[in-house]
Design a protein around this motif. Structure first.
Motif, PDB file in Angstrom:
ATOM      1  N   PHE A 111       0.832  -1.201   0.000  1.00 23.44           N
ATOM      2  CA  PHE A 111       0.000   0.000   0.000  1.00 23.44           C
ATOM      3  C   PHE A 111       0.867   1.250   0.000  1.00 23.44           C
ATOM      4  O   PHE A 111       1.915   1.303   0.639  1.00 23.44           O
ATOM      5  N   TYR A 112       0.371   2.242  -0.729  1.00 21.04           N
ATOM      6  CA  TYR A 112       0.936   3.585  -0.697  1.00 21.04           C
ATOM      7  C   TYR A 112      -0.120   4.492  -0.085  1.00 21.04           C
ATOM      8  O   TYR A 112      -1.327   4.245  -0.217  1.00 21.04           O
ATOM      9  N   HIS A 113       0.323   5.534   0.596  1.00 24.42           N
ATOM     10  CA  HIS A 113      -0.599   6.472   1.239  1.00 24.42           C
ATOM     11  C   HIS A 113      -0.485   7.837   0.577  1.00 24.42           C
ATOM     12  O   HIS A 113       0.617   8.334   0.349  1.00 24.42           O
ATOM     13  N   GLY A 114      -1.632   8.410   0.269  1.00 26.79           N
ATOM     14  CA  GLY A 114      -1.660   9.732  -0.335  1.00 26.79           C
ATOM     15  C   GLY A 114      -2.503  10.687   0.480  1.00 26.79           C
ATOM     16  O   GLY A 114      -3.535  10.291   1.034  1.00 26.79           O
ATOM     17  N   LYS A 115      -2.056  11.934   0.566  1.00 29.64           N
ATOM     18  CA  LYS A 115      -2.808  12.961   1.287  1.00 29.64           C
ATOM     19  C   LYS A 115      -2.728  14.262   0.501  1.00 29.64           C
ATOM     20  O   LYS A 115      -1.639  14.697   0.117  1.00 29.64           O
ATOM     21  N   ASN A 116      -3.889  14.872   0.268  1.00 35.67           N
ATOM     22  CA  ASN A 116      -3.952  16.164  -0.397  1.00 35.67           C
ATOM     23  C   ASN A 116      -3.622  17.234   0.641  1.00 35.67           C
ATOM     24  O   ASN A 116      -4.356  17.413   1.613  1.00 35.67           O
TER      25      ASN A 116
END
Length: 193
Positions: A111-116
């Protein structure tokens, strides 16, 4: 009438040579044809190169799995994860694990985590590759978030899964004997419609 036999044979056997002079119109047509051909190749080159990379694994391009592997080999390969973000995209993007170990033919999940980081809706699109590049032909993605528009609202966070396997035929390739670690790298780019 006096007929000179050897001289008449020579005259009749000589090939006629005509000089063909190109007209300005034919030169223009040839130049326009070349220019059009080069323009067409320019537009097609990206698609053609992508197809070439997908078929050969060139440049670390991974494969898209058409089916799941039917066997699992004992060879263990460490898969490391890397994440980058284009500066124009106001996202934080990182892998949730540094590495995992999988056997050739075994399905792996990461898993990769993304946050705006911005207050407004943004869209990103990820590209990927693997290193060493020669391993790209054996790295198969089962499920991936790459090359799809990813929408994040302001301050929204999400996890991006990637499911993959290393083709078990890697154990038969003498050029891959030295490969015990593969790095999967994603880069997110700002996507503007």
């Amino acid at each position: 009438m006096d007929f000179d036999w050897p001289r008449s044979i020579i005259l009749w056997s000589c090939p006629c040579v005509h000089e063909v002079k190109p007209t300005p119109h034919s030169t223009l047509i040839i130049l326009l044809g070349l220019a059009f051909g080069m323009l067409a190749l320019t537009f097609a080159s990206s698609s053609l190169f992508r197809m070439f990379c997908e078929k050969t694994g060139h440049g670390g391009t991974t494969q898209v799995a058409k089916s799941r592997p039917t066997r699992i080999e004992n060879r263990i390969i460490t898969v490391r994860f890397n994440a980058d973000t284009q500066p124009q995209l106001p996202w934080e993007f990182k892998p949730l694990q540094k590495e995992i170990k999988v056997r050739a033919g075994e399905i792996g999940l990461a898993f990769y985590h993304g946050k705006n980081l911005s207050a407004h809706h943004t869209v990103g699109m990820a590209t990927y590759n693997v290193t060493p590049h020669k391993a790209g032909i054996y790295f198969n993605k089962v499920e991936c978030f790459c090359f799809l528009e990813q929408h994040l609202e302001g301050s929204q966070e999400t996890d991006f899964p990637v499911q993959f396997f290393i083709d078990p035929d890697i154990v038969k390739d003498p050029n891959m004997v030295d490969v015990d670690t593969i790095t999967l790298s994603y880069t997110f780019f700002y996507f503007k419609k």
